[in-house]
Structures are given as C-alpha cells and as structure tokens.
Design an enzyme around this catalytic site. Structure first.
Site, PDB file in Angstrom:
ATOM      1  N   LYS A  35       0.766  -1.147   0.309  1.00  0.00           N
ATOM      2  CA  LYS A  35      -0.018   0.044   0.083  1.00  0.00           C
ATOM      3  C   LYS A  35       1.320   1.414  -0.083  1.00  0.00           C
ATOM      4  CE  LYS A  35      -4.207   2.052   2.353  1.00  0.00           C
ATOM      5  NZ  LYS A  35      -4.594   1.347   3.489  1.00  0.00           N
ATOM      6  N   SER A  93     -10.183   2.085   2.663  1.00  0.00           N
ATOM      7  CA  SER A  93      -8.737   2.932   1.983  1.00  0.00           C
ATOM      8  C   SER A  93      -7.713   1.593   1.087  1.00  0.00           C
ATOM      9  CB  SER A  93      -7.888   3.990   2.192  1.00  0.00           C
ATOM     10  OG  SER A  93      -7.131   3.521   3.344  1.00  0.00           O
ATOM     11  N   SER A 127      -9.589  -0.323   7.047  1.00  0.00           N
ATOM     12  CA  SER A 127      -9.106  -0.012   5.716  1.00  0.00           C
ATOM     13  C   SER A 127      -8.990  -1.153   5.381  1.00  0.00           C
ATOM     14  CB  SER A 127      -8.402   0.521   5.487  1.00  0.00           C
ATOM     15  OG  SER A 127      -9.172   2.097   5.577  1.00  0.00           O
TER      16      SER A 127
END
Lengths: 501, 499
Positions: free
Chosen positions: A81, A156, A180
C-alpha cells in the site's frame, strides 16, 4: 492465465524453495499479469519491476547456492500500500501533495519484507491519506473491483485488495484505521487482517490517525495472511507504541484451525451488528457462516456490546482530530507540492495555496472537522467525549471476552457498491466501516475472511472475526477452520467464482 | 518608531506594584536530540544534524530520549518541585516554517515537574523565594534566517533560509508562579532569579546555559496593579531577553512604560514585545488579531512517562548544593565582598577558581587571574571561560612560578597566552621560548657592564648624582635580555656599579 498467479503464497514459496519454480519466473508472471489487466483494475500507482526482479534474482541465487531461504515467504511477490515509505521508490499516499516524493528512508514494514526476501512488486492505490472506503478519494483515480469493474474494491486499501482478487499478487500489505484492510477484503472476496494495535511497527507508515492506524497482511487465504503476519509483526524500538512482547503464534494457530475442529471455542455474535441497514444477502451469508462455525464444534453465544453504536460518531471525532495535526506537516516547505511560490508571496500564503491545491475534498473535510473538535471551548465536548466513549467500548470488549474467545459479525453491511454511488454522501460512505471501527478504537485484533457470495447480487461477503489484544492467534484459528469448511462445502474457493477479466 | 513615554522609576513605585512571571527555556546538553538519534550540538553546517524524525518527514515517529527525561526530573527536584507519577506529551499545533511538523511536541496540562520554588540571593545578600509553577519537557524548533530585509527581520525580507539543526533539541521550559511583593527590587529579582537558575543548571550539568547561543532564553511577563489592588493588571510578554543584564533592563523598562500608559489613563494591550539590546527598550511585536488556539491534545505517537519513585529518589541524591547556599558558603570561605562575589559568579569563574585553589593557589591570585586576565582572553577569543585551553592546574602552576620569582607578571601573561594558543603547558612554554626570569647576577652583570660601557655619558650623570638617568641603562639591559631580567634587580646592579 498460468497456474503460478493463482497459487497461494504458501504454494509458490514451497515450489521456489524446492527449486521447482524460480523466483524470477514467478515475479515475471505477476508483472506480466499486471501489464495485462491493471489498465482495467488500476490497483497499482507504481510498479517497481526492476526492484522486484532484483530481489527475485537474489532469492534464486541463494537457493542455487544451497542457502536456506531468508523466510517462509522468500521469493513471493507482494503489493505494498502506497502509505508505507519505500526508500528510492515513490510514495504518494494517493495524494497530489506527495506526487513525485521519493522517501529517503524505508518504513519498518518495508525493511522487514526486504530482510525476508519478499518481492515487492510496487505500490498500490488508496483513498487519499487512507481516508475513505472506496478508493475513489485517490487523487490518481479509483481502483476497480475485479468482481465487477463498475464497483468499488473498498477502501482505503482498495488497491491492495483488488491486486489479490485480480491475481496480480498473492500477498499485499494494507493499513487499517477504521476498517481499511477488512472492508476491502470483504468486498473483494479476500482475507484481510488488522493485527493488535502496536504489533506491527508504524515507523514509516504515513500517519493518518496515529492512535488507530495499524498495518496488516492481506492475502487470498488465512494461512498466507498468517505467514505474512509473522514477517511484518514484532517489536520496533523506532515506534514508541510498538508492543515489546512476542508475536502470537498465528501460523501455528491457522494450521491448527485447518484441522477442522473448533470444539471448546466460544464464539460471540455481536447483537448490535445485525438487522436494519444490512443487506439481506449479507445477513444470510453471515448466518450461514455462524452455522458452519457451530458445525465445526464452536459454541455460539449472542453477546451485546451496547456502546458499539457510539463507535462511529466517536471515531469521526478522534480520527479527524489526529488527522488535522498529522497532516499539518504538508506545508510545501520541505517536500511535496508547492504552489504559488513566485517571489511575491509569503511562506504563509504559499503554504495555504499548496494545501488548497494538494488535498482533496475528503481530506479537507476531516482537517476541518478535527481542527474544530480540538479548538478551545469545544475540546471537552468533542475530542474529550469521544475518548470517554472509547473507554466504554474497551469495557464492552472486555466484558464480551469474559464470555467468549472471539466475536463475529459481518465485516461491512453491504457488498461492493457502485463507483460514484456514495461519493457525494459522506455519511453513507462512513457507514461502510460501522462494524470494523470498534476494534480500532479498542486496539484489538480483527480480520475479515470471505463468507461466500451474497445470494442477492452474487458479490463477495466478509465475515469479521475479532479477538482480544495480543490474542490474534485465536481469530486465525477460527477463520482458518471456517475457510476450509466453507470451501469443502462449496467444492471450490470463493475466488474460483470470480469472472475472467 | 517613536520612543514610548516612561514614568520616573520612583513614581512607578509610588503608585504601582509590579507582578512578574518569568518563562525560561533551557536547552539540555544531552548527546542526542529529544526524539531522535541526531547529535545535539550548537551550530554545524545548516541541515546536517537532521534525520526523517526531526525533519518531520511523512511516516517518521518520535522516541523519547531517556537522558532528557532524567535531566528534566533532576531540574524539577532541584527546583523543589513535585515529580509527576504519570504524565504525557502533548501536541501544540501551529504553523511556522521552522517547525517541521507544524506542531511542537511539548507538555500541556501534565508537566513532569510542578509546584516548587527557587531561593535566590539578591545583591545585598537577602534571599528571595521565587515560586515555580511548572517545568516541562518539549522540543526546540529550527531557525529561520531572513535575507534581504532590514536587520534580519521577516518584514521586507526577500527570502528566508531554514536550518533544522536545532529542531528537536531537548528543551525544559521553567515557568514561575506570579512573583509578587518584590516592589522596587522587581528588576533585580528577575536578574537574580535567572542568574540563580543559570548557576543551578551548570551545577546540575544539564545544560551549557549559554544565553548568547540561545541555550538559555528568557521571556519576561510584567504587569502593574495600582497599590492596594488585589487582582493583577494586564501583562505584556517580552520575548527572548538574552542576557542577565537585559532581563533586569527589560523588566525595569516595561514597568516604567506601562506606568506611563496607566498614569495617562490608558490601558495596557496584552501583547508580545521585543527587547532592543541597543537602548534597553521594548517594542510591540506583530499584533495578534485573535488569541492563539494551539489545539493541544495528548501526543498519540508517544507513550506516557511514569517515572518510578525509586528512580526519582535515586536522582534526588545527585542534586548539587542550592545556588544561594553555595554563594553564602563561598563568600564566607573566601572572604569576599558582595561585589567580588558578584564578579566571580557573573564571569562564570567560580568553579574554575575553586579548582585552581584546590590545585594549591591562593584564593586572591586564582580569582584575579580568572576574573580579570582570563575573562578578557575569553572575550577576545569569543569562547566561554571554561572553554579556554588552559586548566586550573596550569593556572595554579603559573601563580606558583610568580611566587617563586621565576616569572614576572608580564612574562606570566605571555606564558598563559602561549598556553591558550596551544603551545603546551606553562613549563613547556617557558622551556621552548626561554622565558625564564634572568636572576643569575653574573649573567646580568655582564649585560649591565656592556650597557655601561656603551653609554659612558650616562655613567657620568649617575655618578654626578642624577640617579634617574639609570633608567636608560636599565632599558638597554632589558632590551638585551629580551625582557627576561627582573628590572628592579638590574637597577640595583647599575647603581652598585656606578658607586
């Protein structure tokens, strides 16, 4: 589609370590897959092909030289990420503010992955600074759900979850502040784990809400997540909130769970996370999962956590408050986007113009809410009250864990929604994290494991399993047992049912 | 800027009572910064003592410097404070380019030390008790250098340069309780307090307390209230008053300025003011439209500090003698006048003198060397007295050589200067330069005879009774011996030879 990209991380690792597959060919297969499908998915913001192949070559050389692999996952590709710093590789956090920024240092997670010879393929898309539940808040455009590219992959960490479901990587790293990791896992039919707060170092994790942020493993199976968990977790003197205790034996627990027996395990069903507001197909999938746990020998108990209904409002005070302070550093003075520096404006004006241009609407919304909540005269009513609610939620968990070993709920109230559907309705977006937020507020462990497809829209549903702090192993055991029973009953995995891209 | 009207000091006191509040920032001399491993050192090439943490790079995190906490506790104990059993850091949020994170990691409502006092000795030996509200830990900011404007101010500057070497340096902020009842001695109390604090920090060994380098900085809050009134008047805060003398001047100036405003029926604006070193005045800072709201909240990146009582008691055992008691003791032991005592402390020479005395030198000589010649040398070389390249033992040796007649005062100064220049110890310098006093009469007599033979006319004058003419011969001998002869003895020999 070659077999290599559909294998689990554990299988790929075993073949590489046995010399049956080279790490380079595995890496190349995934790079090829990314080249082929990422135009449709947009999971990656940056692909570091050369860096990935370099690690793969090292692994192959070590194996050829007869050296033991650096870790059980040496040579296995992973998607990282873009909120974790990577020395020499761009890190944007999905924001224009950091476009083009190349960190001079590695996050501890990246360092541990490097030391374990895990092959980092690149950086994945995310809602800007991890604020959002759909990846639509990325300044670089949304990621698409591989199950249905008109739908969101969650957020997210939508880039990380989509990369797994699209077979672009067998492993990924996410970060979970309010859900997330777990919510994207749920809506993409993958596994996502938020470890106990403090078990994975936050050093190099660009802070959104410091007291809630936690990085964790994402994978297509519970065992793969456990293998990755043991690589990234552990005490780090660079993070003061890092826990200086042994990492719970999550791999062993997952293997134990795979033996298919949950007798003696007490599972609590959270009363507050059912009923109105939940998609019927999601609830039916959840009920079926609970029945499967019962069939595995678990004792099922209904548990009420009355203060969980205050979790969402409390979260939306604590999180913006910390965010407003954490994001103050993006001021154009030392790094990042700079706007209006034409020699006529003061530093203050340049700061203001740069922040105006660099941040998206959701980030600005949270900075404003947080600034307000921390203001003199409002602090006690907002931030102060929210912290009290947090204490009440911790007590609810403590009381619940007196009765049961783990708690379960749906991970998120609905399946993947359409891109654009909730973008203008922040409250509808925030509700996606309704069930995941309490574990963040309490600092406990929680994961999401697929519970099949919703019978009303054919999209993946997630089962959330929560465990007390530092008892991450419990939820791995339960999730691994459930996963195996689920696949055995269906005669296939959940991802076996994903449409071809 | 027009000069403010000042009320004569006597008149100020006749009508008003001053109330002071002093905030002193002390930079700790820990090896590393407060929250990262960067070296804590004054100066250096700009932006070389930096890392991701003290630059506030995205993703970086702070880790507390344990030595910094230890120093904070020792300072708290030396100020007779309570030490918190549990306290946290807090974020003080405001935007400024030299603050990397745009928040300062500080402490807010949970300081590490609180509720204490410091007894300070005034010039006449009276002891005044200053209450201490709190001492808390925080980090320093970087420095801005404004280029192109007048006098380095931001106003009118073309651009600014930022140096983050100082960012993250550990600071202790020490805040007094309101200082009341000092009356006409308020300015003196302010100076004496900062002086005592400085001595205490030196004795604790926790800071270099160099006001000139900013490792000790004082903000002076001053307000006046009409005599007999209980509640405090509106205060002003004069920032960065950076010498002991300036503290006294700034307080006095603000008392006189505020009194003139109040006497004229005006009101005091609560504001930040700047001290002007040149004329001792204060001038208003940028006016604040709204009061600052720092949005303090507990720092989530750090865990609470909970010093064990055992540790605190261990640290209590390491405390030095309180400054005023030490002053009293030294004054008595060394039999000093108040003025001599003041010079001794103001030059920072006291420890050096004590060490020189310990090395065998008499107090008077030791004091004279350090307070006078060596202080001048330190000023000329722009270093602190303690940083001069001479040890108390070497100074004691020079004093001994003078007492033995082996060095004249003039020669001794040359020797000391050579030592300071790094030419070696006193004996090495004397040896290398051949600086010993020529006391051997036979060697001197040869030089005297030579000088007498060269100037027969002078010899005639001396023999004729003009004794003062001997000066010319003495001068010639001194020149011939390169100043190493004892002039008094040369004169005696000249007169003897001319009998």
């Amino acid at each position: 589609m070659t077999d290599v990209i559909r294998m689990t991380a554990a299988e790929v690792a075993a073949k590489i370590h046995a010399g049956e597959l080279s790490a380079v060919e595995v890496t190349q297969a995934h790079l090829d897959r990314i080249a082929k499908v990422d135009d449709q998915i947009k999971a990656f913001l940056h692909v570091d092909a050369e860096g990935a192949l370099e690690t793969a070559r090292k692994v192959d050389a070590d194996i050829a030289a007869g050296k033991a692999p650096a870790s059980p996952l040496a040579g296995v590709p992973l998607a990282l990420k873009d909120v974790l710093t990577t020395e020499g590789v761009p890190t944007t956090c999905g924001s224009k503010t950091l476009e083009g920024w190349i960190p001079p240092y590695d996050s501890t997670v990246r360092r541990r992955l490097r030391e374990a010879d895990v092959v980092v393929l690149g950086k994945t898309n995310m809602d800007e600074f991890a604020m959002g539940s759909s990846t639509e808040n990325s300044a670089f455009g949304p990621t698409h759900n591989p199950w249905d590219t008109t739908r969101v992959p969650g957020g997210s960490g939508g880039g990380s979850s989509a990369s797994l479901a699209a077979f672009e990587a067998p492993l990924a790293i996410g970060t979970d502040t309010g859900g997330s990791i777990r919510q994207p896992a749920a809506v993409t039919g993958t596994v996502g784990v938020k470890p106990t707060y403090g078990s994975v170092s936050r050093y190099g994790l660009v802070a959104f809400s410091s007291s809630l942020d936690q990085a964790g493993p994402c994978a297509r199976t519970v065992l793969d997540a456990a293998l990755l968990h043991e690589i990234i977790a552990g005490h780090d003197p660079l993070d003061s909130t890092s826990i200086n205790q042994p990492v719970p034996p999550v791999v062993e627990a997952a293997k134990q769970g795979m033996s298919g027996d949950l007798s003696g395990v007490r599972v609590g069903v959270v009363t507050e996370f059912q009923g109105e507001g939940y998609q019927p197909g999601v609830l039916r999938s959840f009920e079926a999962a609970v029945q499967q746990l019962r069939d595995l020998g678990a004792e099922i108990v209904e548990v009420s956590c009355p203060n969980f209904r205050y979790a969402l409002p409390a979260y939306y005070l604590i999180n913006p408050s910390e965010c407003s302070s954490n994001l103050a550093r993006f001021d154009a003075m030392r790094y990042g986007l700079r706007v209006g520096d034409d020699g006529t404006r003061s530093a203050e004006e340049v700061m203001s113009l740069s922040r105006e241009a660099g941040f998206g609407a959701e980030v600005k919304r949270r900075i404003m809410i947080g600034t307000y909540a921390l203001s003199a005269g409002y602090y006690d009513a907002y931030y102060g009250s929210a912290q009290k609610v947090r204490t009440l939620i911790i007590r609810d968990f403590e009381a619940a864990y007196q009765q049961v070993d783990v708690l379960v709920s749906p991970t998120t109230p609905t399946t993947a929604f359409k891109i654009g559907e909730r973008i203008d309705d922040p409250m509808a977006m925030y509700v996606a994290d309704l069930c995941t937020i309490p574990a963040n507020l309490a600092g406990n462990a929680a994961l999401s494991v697929p519970s099949g497809l919703s019978d009303d829209d054919g999209l993946p549903v997630g089962l959330q399993v929560m465990a007390p702090a530092l008892a991450d192993d419990r939820m791995y055991r339960v999730a691994a047992a459930y996963e195996q029973a689920r696949d055995a009953a269906a005669g296939r995995t959940v991802l076996d049912q994903i449409p071809e891209l | 800027m027009t000069a403010a009207t000042l009320l004569p000091y006597d008149e100020v006191l006749a009508r008003f009572d001053p109330v002071l509040g002093l905030e002193v920032h002390v930079e700790l001399n820990t090896k590393t910064k407060m929250f990262c491993g960067c070296v804590n050192e004054f100066g250096g090439e700009p932006n070389t003592h930096v890392c991701p943490t003290c630059l506030g790079l995205p993703g970086s995190l702070p880790v507390v410097n344990g030595k910094g906490v230890e120093s904070a506790i020792r300072i708290g104990l030396a100020l007779n404070c309570q030490i918190a059993e549990w306290c946290r850091f807090a974020r003080k949020n405001y935007f400024y380019p030299d603050m990397p994170k745009n928040f300062q990691t500080s402490q807010y409502d949970e300081p590490i030390a609180f509720d204490g006092y410091l007894d300070v000795m005034l010039d006449d030996g009276e002891v005044f008790r200053v209450g201490i509200e709190r001492a808390h830990m925080e980090e320093d900011t970087g420095k801005s250098l404004h280029v192109g404007g007048a006098t380095g101010r931001i106003h009118g500057a073309e651009h600014s340069l930022l140096d983050y070497n100082r960012a993250g340096v550990p600071l202790i902020e020490i805040v007094t309780k309101p200082i009341e009842g000092a009356g006409e001695r308020a300015p003196e109390v302010a100076r004496a307090y900062v002086t005592a604090l400085r001595e205490l920090m030196l004795a604790l060994g926790v800071s270099d307390v160099r006001m000139d380098q900013g490792s000790m900085r004082c903000d002076a809050n001053v307000s006046l209230r009409p005599k007999g009134q209980q509640e405090f008047g509106t205060r002003t805060e004069t920032k960065n008053v950076n010498s002991l003398r300036s503290v006294e001047r700034a307080v006095r100036y603000e008392m006189q300025r505020q009194a003139a405003v109040l006497a004229d029926g005006g009101t005091i604006v609560q504001e930040t003011r700047h001290f002007q070193e040149a004329d001792g005045s204060t001038s208003p800072g940028r006016p604040k439209e709204t009061s600052e709201d720092y949005r303090y909240f507990p720092e989530p990146d750090l865990v609470p500090i909970a010093p064990s009582r055992e540790w605190v008691e261990e640290l209590r055992k390491t405390l030095p003698e309180p400054p005023w008691k030490r002053r009293k003791r030294i004054q008595e032991e060394w039999q000093l006048t108040d003025e001599e005592l003041r010079d001794l402390f103001n030059t920072g020479a006291v420890d050096l003198v004590a060490a020189t005395v310990d090395a065998g030198a008499p107090v008077a000589e030791a004091r004279s060397w350090w307070v006078q010649f060596l202080t001048q040398q330190a000023n000329a070389r722009e270093v602190e007295l303690a940083e001069l390249a001479i040890t108390p033992k070497q100074v004691a040796r020079v004093i001994e050589l003078i007492a033995e007649g082996k060095l004249t005062n003039k020669l001794a100064r040359q020797v000391v200067e050579a030592v300071l220049d790094g030419e070696g110890g006193p004996d090495e310098v004397i040896e290398a330069r051949g600086l010993q006093v020529v006391s051997d009469d036979s060697a001197l007599l040869a030089a005297v005879d030579e000088a007498l033979a060269a100037q027969p006319d002078v010899v005639e004058k001396i023999r004729g009774g003009k004794v003062q003419a001997a000066g010319a011969i003495v001068g010639a001998v001194m020149k011939a011996t390169r100043g190493q002869a004892d002039a008094k003895r040369v004169r005696e020999l000249v007169l003897e030879r001319c009998k």
